[in-house]
Design a protein around this motif. Structure first.
Motif, PDB file in Angstrom:
ATOM      1  N   MET A  25       4.205   1.040   7.331  1.00  0.00           N
ATOM      2  CA  MET A  25       5.124   0.882   6.202  1.00  0.00           C
ATOM      3  C   MET A  25       4.773   1.935   5.140  1.00  0.00           C
ATOM      4  O   MET A  25       3.595   2.183   4.863  1.00  0.00           O
ATOM      5  N   ARG A  26       5.816   2.566   4.596  1.00  0.00           N
ATOM      6  CA  ARG A  26       5.559   3.644   3.627  1.00  0.00           C
ATOM      7  C   ARG A  26       4.788   3.143   2.416  1.00  0.00           C
ATOM      8  O   ARG A  26       4.029   3.886   1.794  1.00  0.00           O
ATOM      9  N   SER A  27       4.987   1.885   2.031  1.00  0.00           N
ATOM     10  CA  SER A  27       4.269   1.342   0.874  1.00  0.00           C
ATOM     11  C   SER A  27       2.766   1.356   1.091  1.00  0.00           C
ATOM     12  O   SER A  27       1.990   1.349   0.132  1.00  0.00           O
ATOM     13  N   ASN A  28       2.360   1.395   2.378  1.00  0.00           N
ATOM     14  CA  ASN A  28       0.927   1.380   2.672  1.00  0.00           C
ATOM     15  C   ASN A  28       0.313   2.773   2.732  1.00  0.00           C
ATOM     16  O   ASN A  28      -0.914   2.902   2.803  1.00  0.00           O
TER      17      ASN A  28
ATOM     18  N   GLY B 148       7.760   6.921  -2.021  1.00  0.00           N
ATOM     19  CA  GLY B 148       6.324   6.771  -1.815  1.00  0.00           C
ATOM     20  C   GLY B 148       5.864   5.351  -2.024  1.00  0.00           C
ATOM     21  O   GLY B 148       6.674   4.426  -2.173  1.00  0.00           O
ATOM     22  N   SER B 149       4.576   5.205  -2.063  1.00  0.00           N
ATOM     23  CA  SER B 149       3.967   3.884  -2.184  1.00  0.00           C
ATOM     24  C   SER B 149       4.157   3.302  -3.572  1.00  0.00           C
ATOM     25  O   SER B 149       3.799   3.957  -4.563  1.00  0.00           O
ATOM     26  N   PRO B 150       4.709   2.109  -3.688  1.00  0.00           N
ATOM     27  CA  PRO B 150       4.833   1.475  -5.002  1.00  0.00           C
ATOM     28  C   PRO B 150       3.474   1.184  -5.628  1.00  0.00           C
ATOM     29  O   PRO B 150       3.350   1.155  -6.847  1.00  0.00           O
ATOM     30  N   PHE B 151       2.439   1.018  -4.747  1.00  0.00           N
ATOM     31  CA  PHE B 151       1.091   0.765  -5.277  1.00  0.00           C
ATOM     32  C   PHE B 151       0.562   2.031  -5.963  1.00  0.00           C
ATOM     33  O   PHE B 151      -0.028   1.963  -7.042  1.00  0.00           O
ATOM     34  N   THR B 152       0.800   3.154  -5.323  1.00  0.00           N
ATOM     35  CA  THR B 152       0.380   4.431  -5.929  1.00  0.00           C
ATOM     36  C   THR B 152       1.170   4.692  -7.204  1.00  0.00           C
ATOM     37  O   THR B 152       0.622   5.138  -8.211  1.00  0.00           O
ATOM     38  N   TRP B 153       2.455   4.442  -7.160  1.00  0.00           N
ATOM     39  CA  TRP B 153       3.306   4.650  -8.334  1.00  0.00           C
ATOM     40  C   TRP B 153       2.871   3.750  -9.490  1.00  0.00           C
ATOM     41  O   TRP B 153       2.853   4.174 -10.639  1.00  0.00           O
TER      42      TRP B 153
END
Length: 835
Positions: free
Chosen positions: A77-80, A166-171
């Motif tokens: 998954m891209r979020s990962n 991109g990753s929402p976590f990174t964002w």
């Protein structure tokens, strides 16, 4: 089949990176080719948003392609995946123009389970190979605060971040860092951005060929407002500050202005195929057509108005937001002691105001300006805000007109007018400016639009650096200085109409000088100065100012030395107000010489009256159909004939016929006619032995003689005799005329009797000519003897009026001042009268 399906097929067939980048490149080029059609459907901000989102789609597809290529069927998954692709700058604001760089930041987390650097490298190579004009930064999220402290430009770009994919976590991690960055030493950042803007505005000054991005009132000023609002208020858009910083109508006007800048810049990029941000003259007609304007003048007028609006709005609200940093506590104490009226403070040659004060009436604001010491002042943006948003009702009250007069009496009027211009109220206070507001002047001469040029002329008047002009201006009366300021300010307000702007201006200036309560005697003077405000420079630069005809005609329009003095000062101010470097030492010398020569000429009222009559005669002549049949060169030569008497004596038809004869003259021609007595017409380019001719024909008695210098060195002689030649003698007379072109022939002529009081010489008649007058008893051979002496002394008769009546000779000669003419002429006079 769309590009997504094509890419999937290429991936399935294990195609090379080159094949995939080629597919993207073709897609991007096809998209670029369609941009003109897209622009026709959506202009302004909508076009920029559409363009930005299309690029988002391409970048998203590229990133997905890279992930698909690297992970194959094991794509997580891209979020990962700890990577975020983030748009910066104009791309982040969704204001990316067609040929601007695509500013992209790639942020990653250093997670050992992912080879983030390989993914990023693969993506960048694909973007570059596909032809994207990419500007990029790569950071770990933990490095962002440090990077923002290295360079103010980086901090500014980061504040405009927008997630593409991109990753929402990174964002989320990036957003936390961005909040830190926004709160990191905001004072230093805000002050640095304001200083950066001041330097930029100096580098890209106000121009009729504006830089849409960097110029005053350009997109950079708009962005500055957003950056400071983002820093201090944490807003995503300026619209969020409606009701907090400004009202809805103020914001709406600003957004309308900004929309035009978006449209013009996009059209420029599309038209030129490059990152072109200055709207130069060559592009204006095509840009006007692309944007639906009827002509380029309407486009530039609207564009200059929009840039004025953005400049006004940003100057006011940048300062309003940043004032907490611009004025420290110690200054606040000083400001309170510098209060001149409630909410207004004068300190260090700057006038400040409270933003929280209810905007006073226009009369109250004008009274505040009048209360200031008469010197150079700067006006803080807080003052600009009150003048911008004050209510002005029409017609203006008598009190308002009286206050304006007091301001016009000041030695430092320019700073006041510049404040009115910056606040957008100049045309409300002086109605003559309504038609010329932001009106461009594309004449290859003026640097500024009409309204701004007019104000710059007042600045030139207040800072005269020509000693001749300064010596004339300083002693003027208050009334004359008031009149001059009014004329200088309004001299071009007649532009923008079909009629001649000088004539329209005469109708606009009189109501204004009346409103200033100037004496009625000044009304006609004001109209005359406006009507002829370009006359002095035209004469100085385009005509022969050493030619008396030029000077007499010039002064016949200006009428008096007093008017001439004011016109000289007006001309100086007008030329200096055009732009830097326009007033040269060469031009200054020409104007000064014209002024001095015209002052001398102005004392000769009779000749000035002749000049007026000459103008009327020339107008009649030019209306004659036969005149229109002459070539332009022939017309010019005809009108260049100096003698006013030549024009007064002859009808338009006669003038044209005489000139036609002269055009044909190679050496000499002549005609003999009988009309009562003998009439001789001679056109000559070579010397004529006039004394010999008159002596040989003296038996016929001269009744009148006219001598006129025409053009191309040709003189015209018309000699009328009282007597009719005897039959059969015409051939003999023809031989005499032809022999008269032999300068070696001499005659022994009897000396006439002339009394000293019967002959006078005026060597001060004019700059180039002396006048000799003879009023004596008519004597046979008188004129021949007289002319022969002049020939021997090499004195050139330019014009002669010879008339004999009742046995009296009344002769007038206009003689060129050369070869010590006056000394020689006095010797001849002494010889004639027997002294």
């Amino acid at each position: 089949m769309n590009i997504t399906e094509n890419i999937e097929d290429l991936i399935e067939s294990n195609a090379s990176d080159f094949e995939i980048s080629k597919l993207f490149k073709t897609f991007i080029n096809d998209y670029k080719s369609s941009l003109t059609d897209v622009f026709e459907r959506n202009q302004g901000k909508d076009f920029l948003v559409t363009h930005t989102r299309t690029l988002d789609t391409i970048i998203v597809l590229m990133y997905k392609t890279v992930l698909r290529r690297m992970f194959g069927n094991y794509l997580p998954m891209r979020s990962n995946i700890p990577i975020a692709l983030i748009a910066l700058g104009s791309y982040g604001r969704e204001q990316l123009c067609v040929h601007s760089d695509i500013d992209l930041m790639i942020v990653y987390e250093n997670v050992s389970g992912y080879n983030s650097s390989a993914i990023i490298e693969k993506f960048l190579y694909l973007a570059w190979d596909s032809g994207l004009k990419l500007g990029h930064r790569v950071h770990e999220s933990s490095d962002l605060l440090k990077a923002s402290r290295e360079d103010i430009t980086i901090k500014t770009a980061l504040m405009e971040s927008r997630l593409i994919i991109g990753s929402p976590f990174t964002w989320n991690s990036v957003q936390n860092r961005l909040t830190q960055i926004r709160h990191d030493d905001p004072k230093t950042y805000v002050l640095a951005k304001i200083e950066e803007a001041n330097i930029r505005r100096t580098k890209y000054p106000f121009s009729m060929q504006p830089n849409i991005k960097e110029g005053i009132g350009g997109l950079r000023d708009s962005q500055l407002l957003y950056w400071i609002a983002k820093t201090l208020h944490g807003v995503g858009t300026l619209k969020e500050l409606i009701g907090v910083l400004f009202d809805e109508e103020q914001y709406r006007e600003y957004r309308i202005a900004l929309e035009l800048l978006f449209r013009v810049r996009s059209a420029l990029h599309l038209l030129t195929g490059k990152q072109q941000d200055q709207l130069v003259l060559d592009y204006m007609p095509r840009i006007a057509k692309m944007l639906g304007f009827t002509d380029e003048r309407r486009l530039i007028t609207k564009l200059l108005e929009s840039q004025w609006r953005i400049n006004n709005f940003t100057q006011i609200y940048v300062k309003k937001m940043a004032r907490v940093y611009l004025i420290d506590g110690s200054q606040m104490t000083k400001l309170r002691t510098a209060r001149i009226r409630k909410g207004f403070y004068a300190m260090n040659n700057t006038l400040y105001a409270s933003y929280n004060l209810v905007t006073p009436t226009i009369d109250s604001l004008l009274e505040i300006l009048i209360a200031l010491e008469d010197k150079e002042w700067e006006f803080d943006s807080s003052v600009l805000a009150h003048f911008t948003y004050c209510a002005i009702t029409h017609p203006l009250k008598a009190k308002t007109h009286a206050l304006l007069r007091k301001l016009f009496e000041r030695d430092h009027l320019y700073i006041i007018l510049k404040l009115f211009y910056d606040a957008g109220i100049l045309h409300h206070l002086i109605g003559a400016f309504k038609k010329v507001l932001h009106l461009p002047q594309f004449d290859g001469y003026h640097h500024y639009p009409v309204d701004f040029h007019s104000i710059k002329c007042i600045q030139a008047l207040e800072s005269i650096n020509d000693p001749h002009v300064e010596s004339l201006y300083k002693p003027l009366s208050l009334s004359d200085k008031l009149l001059l300021k009014a004329v200088i300010l309004l001299h071009d307000t007649g532009k923008g109409r079909k009629q001649d702007h000088s004539e329209v201006g005469t109708k606009l200036i009189i109501p204004f000088v009346k409103s200033l309560k100037l004496p009625p005697a000044q009304y006609e003077r004001a109209a005359l100065l406006v009507r002829h405000h370009v006359t002095m420079s035209n004469v100085a630069y385009r005509e022969n100012i050493y030619n008396e005809k030029t000077l007499y005609q010039f002064m016949s329009k200006i009428k008096t030395p007093e008017n001439l003095k004011l016109l000289y000062i007006l001309t100086y101010a007008d030329i200096n107000g055009v732009g830097p470097g326009t007033y040269t030492s060469f031009g200054a010398n020409l104007l000064h010489e014209l002024y001095e020569a015209s002052v001398e000429i102005s004392s000769q009222n009779a000749r000035l009256t002749d000049a007026v009559k000459r103008q009327h005669k020339e107008r009649r002549l030019m209306q004659d159909p036969e005149f229109g049949l002459l070539s332009k060169t022939e017309q010019k030569k005809l009108l260049s004939i100096e003698s006013n008497f030549f024009f007064f004596k002859h009808t338009p038809s006669e003038i044209i016929n005489i000139s036609k004869e002269a055009f044909e003259c190679q050496t000499f021609t002549y005609q003999l006619n009988i009309d009562g007595g003998l009439i001789v017409h001679i056109f000559r380019k070579i010397p004529l032995n006039l004394g010999y001719l008159l002596g040989k024909l003296s038996y016929l008695d001269v009744a009148s003689m006219d001598i006129f210098t025409l053009f191309d060195g040709i003189k015209y002689f018309k000699i009328e005799f009282l007597q009719r030649p005897k039959d059969g003698t015409m051939q003999q007379i023809e031989l005499i005329v032809e022999d008269a072109f032999d300068m070696s022939k001499k005659l022994e002529l009897p000396k006439p009797i002339i009394k000293p009081k019967e002959i006078t010489l005026d060597c001060e008649h004019s700059i180039n000519y002396a006048q000799l007058n003879l009023n004596t008893a008519n004597q046979r051979g008188l004129l021949a003897y007289f002319v022969q002496l002049f020939d021997e002394a090499d004195i050139n008769i330019a014009t002669a009026k010879i008339h004999t009546n009742k046995n009296m000779a009344r002769d007038h000669f206009l003689i060129e001042k050369q070869n010590r003419m006056c000394d020689n002429a006095r010797q001849i006079i002494a010889k004639l009268v027997g002294e």
